[in-house]
Design an enzyme around this catalytic site. Structure first.
Site, PDB file in Angstrom:
ATOM      1  N   GLY A   5      23.267  57.282   7.449  1.00 37.38           N
ATOM      2  CA  GLY A   5      21.894  56.817   7.645  1.00 37.38           C
ATOM      3  C   GLY A   5      21.577  56.869   9.132  1.00 37.38           C
ATOM      4  N   HIS A  51      14.789  43.293  -0.104  1.00 34.88           N
ATOM      5  CA  HIS A  51      14.479  44.476   0.687  1.00 34.88           C
ATOM      6  C   HIS A  51      15.543  44.808   1.725  1.00 34.88           C
ATOM      7  CE1 HIS A  51      12.144  47.441   2.729  1.00 34.88           C
ATOM      8  NE2 HIS A  51      11.998  46.733   3.831  1.00 34.88           N
ATOM      9  N   LEU A 108      14.819  50.207  11.759  1.00 29.48           N
ATOM     10  CA  LEU A 108      15.016  51.570  12.258  1.00 29.48           C
ATOM     11  C   LEU A 108      15.457  51.504  13.716  1.00 29.48           C
ATOM     12  CD1 LEU A 108      11.890  53.361  10.734  1.00 29.48           C
ATOM     13  CD2 LEU A 108      14.135  52.984   9.754  1.00 29.48           C
ATOM     14  N   ARG A 136       7.289  38.033   6.827  1.00 35.11           N
ATOM     15  CA  ARG A 136       7.655  38.344   5.450  1.00 35.11           C
ATOM     16  C   ARG A 136       8.193  37.147   4.675  1.00 35.11           C
ATOM     17  NH1 ARG A 136      10.574  44.196   6.670  1.00 35.11           N
ATOM     18  NH2 ARG A 136       8.622  45.287   7.112  1.00 35.11           N
ATOM     19  N   SER A 147       3.972  49.281   1.774  1.00 33.89           N
ATOM     20  CA  SER A 147       4.137  48.977   3.192  1.00 33.89           C
ATOM     21  C   SER A 147       3.434  47.692   3.622  1.00 33.89           C
ATOM     22  CB  SER A 147       3.609  50.134   4.030  1.00 33.89           C
ATOM     23  OG  SER A 147       3.564  49.755   5.384  1.00 33.89           O
ATOM     24  N   ALA A 167      22.058  54.754  11.492  1.00 44.83           N
ATOM     25  CA  ALA A 167      23.148  54.315  12.357  1.00 44.83           C
ATOM     26  C   ALA A 167      24.313  55.308  12.318  1.00 44.83           C
ATOM     27  CB  ALA A 167      23.611  52.924  11.932  1.00 44.83           C
TER      28      ALA A 167
END
Lengths: 226, 664, 248
Positions: free
Chosen positions: B42, B429, B469, B337, B284, B44
């Site tokens: 991924g 998530h 990210l 969130r 999103s 990383a």
């Protein structure tokens, strides 16, 4: 020179050969059509026969015609080879055939091309071979030298219904072949842009309908004239 | 066990710079002889493998997919934060640092977070140089947007596919190193064990998923970039294959799992539609810029909607409860969130849910459509527009901003979100917890490093949008290439390891036995059914809100389920062939242990902070109540079959004052 | 709803495969892959081998799902991956034929799973910008016109699923290769290595055994990200011109 051979044998190089030879043949078709439309003149074949004489004797045209034969062979051989190779690279085909993602012509270029090739054999056997082999009657106009009467041969041939029908089939195949081939040739050359591609596609469609149609008029006209 | 975080001394803003210029290095001629294993591709893993390869290390890189490009980082939508301050709106490295610490509810390590904020600017430079097509203004400069929980515009994005574009950038860099031979890529290989030699991480056992063969790989050091454990809940926004196994195998070899109870529940996901559901799809966060969240004021109306007798359009304005705007007037629909998710749960628990299952709230764009429509009519010079015209114009504006998301929603639900409000519900998530690492990103197992979502270090108890990210790439591109030197500089005399060593043989045998055990059960229930049941237990007992009693009960249920799994699971096929069911079984077996540690951690943490909400610890208004006196620490768990052991690392805040988060 | 599935079953890459028929009970809100999950649960409960199919993100971005549904890669809807296809596109008693991607360069691994690492090797041949970590200049140092950046993005949305090659009657990878070439060619960062990239990626594509593009354009219809064959034209143009303008 190695780079050039590498280039022409790469996947894009091979397609480029198809594109360029195809475009040459497209240009040839137009000149061929213009010449042949003289068959429709009511002058007993004088202009057509003179044109035929010119086309077979002028050294420059002769040179070009050798090029034409070569390109026809190259286009055919390369096309069939690509078809064979592509078939092997695809592997298995799908059990369900869809019509939803491509035109029929695009999927059947090799079949269409082969039909056109058979048509070419008939066509050239009928006229070109007879012309070359001196199998034609001679005719003179206004006391000039005697020339081959290809016009008479054409008129004779197109009295036969089966020849007319085989021409029509060949021309329909040609039309479909062109409907994909014309714009495809430009796509392969990379000539594509939002601004002019619609024009190319329009021209291609018009060409693939009008040119075979115009060719088809000749046998039909002669057949029904008699 | 004392957990030494190895944070370098000095003022916060100088720590990293000073550390970089004084740390031990590995000379280029030695790098060529040193081997590093990177697991995961991924953001990383791929960025780490590529960068270590560029530096000259001999890298072996592993992914379980058929291609490194499919890692789940690819699905991130919104964007990536960076303290570039291109908008001149007062952003700075310090502000990004502060927002992240505060957003994480003061449960992350200051020095790590500051380093992350410092690296953020370099990430954007690097990605642009790689050809990542970020969104740009007409003038050609980079565009930004804002995200939840912050007051500046610092998010860089590539439409709704930022993760994809960043991952492809890293994948391309990785591909370049593969072509050069500095990285050897092993696709379709899944790490099934860590190999330790003399206490240090020296290799892995991986299963070749195509042939089923177990293979041994040795190296001087092992780096895990294997993502989070959200799939412990079965239903999550994670990909189907996302799993905890690599990290969990490390835990089984002595690494510690830190803050496992910190899981992020994202407020805007498409609700579950039925029992067959296999995964949840995120909508999103950016939608909350224009969408208003509401439920009916009365339970009677909600029940009518649940029965299908009414729709959202039948509820008049005065009978709607825009509960986020009511409860949090300052931030409104843009609260962080964790806050938004909990509020949705409260509404549904009161019986005001708006779907058949009663587990959904509305996200309504009607007023945004009208607002945009009116302003569009003004700017285009339409006087006295009809209501229909206003709607039409407004819908066009909304389509431009969120078109692809609306389309995705319609594809999945079959409902037109322009006409009918979207239905959303929170879903698992992201997992803030992960392997415990020190400042060098090294776990307590020497030579074993963990990056990105696989470690715990930067997001505390709650992650801010567009920061995952950033962390993955910071760790891979800009942190590990330096900090791995702290370990490898002492290994330059260590010759390459042979995989014939007894440690490797032992590890391989262990894996083979584990697989054989599972294959031989030949019970009656599918792996999937166990995973579903585990997910349900986790969601019910360790989900959006938790309490001691429920957690204790959950732990018992998990232990019972684990026992049942080893008695009655059915895995078809053989171990020595391509066998996706066996892959799943091994992953679920690890989730069954991970889940228990999460519950233990949640039970032990007697406070509410970030994503961890304990019903016993809340203010009078129902907001989360932290306990800084007793819980300003990282909880790091050592696995034990009967009673996992807790270790603590105290968190010291020298630069930030601990405050109650308020979004009112 | 009751559905009849005709599915390709093939034990290993060398085994000969055949079709198997099954009946499943599906819900219209299921995704296509969830319907296959139901089938697999059914098979497992009968102690049979479940159908192997590749899938991961189930939200249309990872590119893992690879199957041909009634002759069309990713099924009947345009711009949609298999995982985004929902069963409301079907009706009671429909028969659905499911096959693996058929491309010579994508050998079948098992059932509906194919091996697509040939795509990775095309990227490895040059689908990148040669910039080491830390070598970059400031991100805003080179402005790129918004429209150009958007065009680069359109090409860059490729998910590497292989539907283009699967749809192509020639099994050609031109849409995939051209998308990557053009994504980088549109940007100033990608210009430096452009010609070399074009040549080496095309050479690798040929080496992998993909067929030749004959401009059928089924690829752009089936591409779940709707990537245009304009990219193929641009690649052709770049390849031809690079041949006459590079020194080797």
């Amino acid at each position: 020179m190695k780079w050039f051979i590498n280039f022409l044998t790469s996947s894009i190089g091979k397609k480029l050969v198809m594109s360029l030879t195809g475009l040459f043949l497209i240009t040839f078709l137009i000149t061929h059509l213009i010449g042949n439309l003289q068959l429709l003149y009511n002058d007993g074949g004088e202009s057509f026969n003179k044109y035929a004489k010119f086309m077979t004797s002028n050294p420059l045209i002769k040179m070009i015609s050798y090029g034409l034969y070569f390109f026809i062979i190259l286009h055919t051989v390369q096309g069939l080879m690509l078809w064979f190779v592509n078939k092997s690279k695809k592997g298995t085909t799908y059990a369900v055939k869809t019509k939803d993602n491509a035109t029929w012509a695009a999927n059947n270029m090799a079949l269409l091309g082969t039909l056109v090739l058979f048509f070419l054999f008939i066509h050239m056997g009928d006229f070109w071979l007879k012309m070359k082999m001196d199998k034609l009657d001679m005719v003179t106009y206004d006391g000039g030298e005697a020339i081959k009467d290809l016009y008479a041969r054409v008129n004779m041939a197109f009295k036969e219904l089966w020849i007319v029908i085989s021409y029509l089939i060949g021309l329909v195949a040609l039309g479909f072949h062109l409907s994909h081939g014309f714009s495809s040739a430009f796509q392969t050359l990379g000539l594509r842009h939002k601004k002019y591609t619609p024009l190319i596609n329009g021209l291609g469609l018009a060409y693939s309908i009008l040119v075979p149609l115009a060719f088809a008029i000749i046998p039909l006209y002669i057949y029904f004239k008699n | 066990m004392a957990l030494e975080n190895k944070v370098p001394p000095g003022p916060l803003s100088e720590k990293w710079t000073k550390y970089k210029s004084t740390m031990n290095l590995v000379a280029p001629n030695n790098k060529r002889r040193i081997e590093v294993i990177v697991v995961g591709t991924g953001l990383a893993g791929a960025s780490a493998a590529a960068t270590l390869g560029e530096l000259g290390y001999q890298v072996k890189c592993f992914c379980f997919h058929d291609s490194p490009r499919r890692a789940h980082s690819i699905a991130a939508q919104g964007g990536i934060n960076a303290a570039k301050n291109y908008q001149n709106d007062g952003d700075s490295v310090y502000r990004l640092f502060y927002d992240t610490i505060k957003g994480g509810d003061y449960r992350s390590r200051e020095a790590n977070v500051h380093r992350l904020a410092e690296a953020s600017t370099e990430i954007i430079d690097q990605c642009v140089a790689q050809g990542v097509p970020f969104a740009r203004e007409y003038g050609g400069l980079l565009a930004n947007r804002s995200f939840g929980g912050v007051q500046v515009s610092r998010t860089f994005y590539a439409r709704g596919q930022t993760g994809q574009q960043l991952l492809l950038g890293a994948y391309q860099a990785l591909s370049r190193q593969i072509a050069k031979g500095t990285v050897k890529m092993y696709n379709r290989h899944e790490m099934l064990d860590l190999v330790k030699v003399d206490g240090k991480a020296r290799g892995i056992i991986a299963r070749n998923l195509l042939t089923g063969e177990l293979e041994r790989f040795a190296a001087h050091s092992v780096v895990l970039g294997t993502g989070g454990y959200g799939n412990v809940y079965y239903l999550s926004t994670n990909a189907m294959g996302s799993n905890v196994s690599a990290a969990w195998r490390a835990v089984r070899k002595g690494a510690l799992m830190a803050n496992p109870c910190f899981t992020q529940i994202h407020p805007t996901c498409i609700p579950v539609s039925g029992e067959y559901q296999s995964k949840l799809t995120l909508m999103s966060e950016s939608l909350r810029n224009d969408g208003r969240v509401w439920v009916p004021k009365s339970v009677a109306d909600a029940e009518a909607i649940q029965r299908g007798e009414k729709t959202a359009l039948d509820i008049p304005e005065e009978d709607r409860d825009y509960y986020l705007e009511r409860r949090y007037p300052a931030f409104g629909n843009l609260v962080p969130r964790d806050v938004a998710s909990r509020a949705a749960k409260v509404a549904c628990d009161e019986g005001k849910g708006v779907s058949k299952t009663g587990l959904a709230v509305y996200l309504d764009f009607a007023s945004a459509i009208i607002r945009y429509g009116k302003s569009e009519a003004l700017t285009t010079g339409i006087s006295n527009p009809t209501e229909a015209k206003i709607k039409e114009l407004g819908e066009e504006v909304v389509a431009k901003k969120y078109g692809n998301l609306f389309q995705m929603y319609e594809k999945i639900t079959g409902e037109n979100p322009y006409k009918m409000p979207m239905k959303i519900y929170p879903a698992v998530h992201y997992t803030m917890g992960g392997l415990w690492v020190d400042y060098n990103l090294e776990t307590n197992v020497p030579g074993l490093f963990a990056l990105g979502e696989a470690n715990f270090s930067d997001h505390g108890a709650n992650r801010l949008g567009a920061s995952a990210l950033m962390q993955g790439l910071a760790d891979g591109y800009f942190v590990i290439p330096y900090t791995i030197g702290s370990f490898l500089a002492n290994e330059i005399r260590t010759p390459a390891f042979s995989t014939d060593m007894p440690e490797f043989e032992q590890a391989e045998n262990d894996v083979a036995n584990r697989m054989e055990k599972i294959m031989n059960i030949q019970g009656d229930q599918s792996v999937e059914s166990f995973h579903r049941r585990l997910g349900k237990i986790m969601w019910d007992h360790c989900g959006m809100s938790r309490n001691a009693e429920g957690l204790k009960e959950g732990r018992q249920k998990i232990r019972a389920l684990r026992e049942e799994f080893y008695r009655d699971v059915f895995v078809p096929g053989r171990a020595d062939e391509f066998n996706p069911e066996l892959e799943k079984a091994l992953r679920v077996a690890d989730f069954l242990e991970m889940g228990e540690v999460m519950i233990l951690d949640a039970l032990e943490r007697n406070e509410s902070c970030g994503g961890h909400f304990r019903e016993e610890y809340k203010s009078e208004e129902g907001e989360a109540k932290r306990n800084d006196a007793d819980y300003t620490h990282v909880s790091a768990w050592e696995w034990d079959d009967t009673n996992p052991i807790l270790h603590k690392e105290a968190l010291e805040f020298e630069n930030v004052e601990l405050k109650t988060r308020s979004y009112k | 709803m009751k559905l009849h599935l005709k599915i390709w079953r093939q034990k290993t890459s060398t085994a000969t495969g055949s079709y198997e028929t099954h009946t499943v009970e599906a819900d219209e809100h299921m995704s296509f892959l969830e319907m296959l999950d139901v089938l697999n649960e059914q098979l497992i409960s009968e102690k049979k081998d479940p159908v192997a199919f590749e899938h991961d993100c189930r939200e249309g971005i990872c590119g893992a799902c690879s199957m041909v549904i009634d002759g069309r890669p990713h099924g009947p809807q345009n711009g949609t991956t298999t995982c985004q296809l929902h069963m409301r596109a079907y009706k009671e008693n429909d028969t659905i034929t499911i096959e693996p991607f058929r491309v010579g360069a994508f050998p079948v691994v098992k059932d509906l799973v194919v091996e697509r690492s040939s795509f990775d090797r095309i990227i490895q041949a040059g689908g990148y910008v040669s910039v080491n970590t830390g070598q970059a200049q400031d991100a805003n140092a080179t402005p790129i016109e918004g429209g150009i950046a958007a065009e680069a993005f359109d090409a860059a949305t490729c998910i590497g699923c292989g539907a283009c090659a699967a749809a192509c009657p020639n099994g050609s990878a031109m849409l995939f290769t051209s998308a990557k070439v053009n994504h980088l060619a549109k940007l100033p960062q990608g210009q430096v290595e452009h010609k070399k990239r074009v040549q080496s990626m095309v050479a690798q594509m040929d080496k992998e055994g993909f067929g030749f593009c004959s401009n059928v354009k089924a690829c752009e219809v089936e591409c779940p990200k709707e990537i245009s064959t304009e990219n193929i034209a641009a690649l052709n143009r770049a390849y031809i011109s690079s041949m006459f303008t590079t020194s080797d």
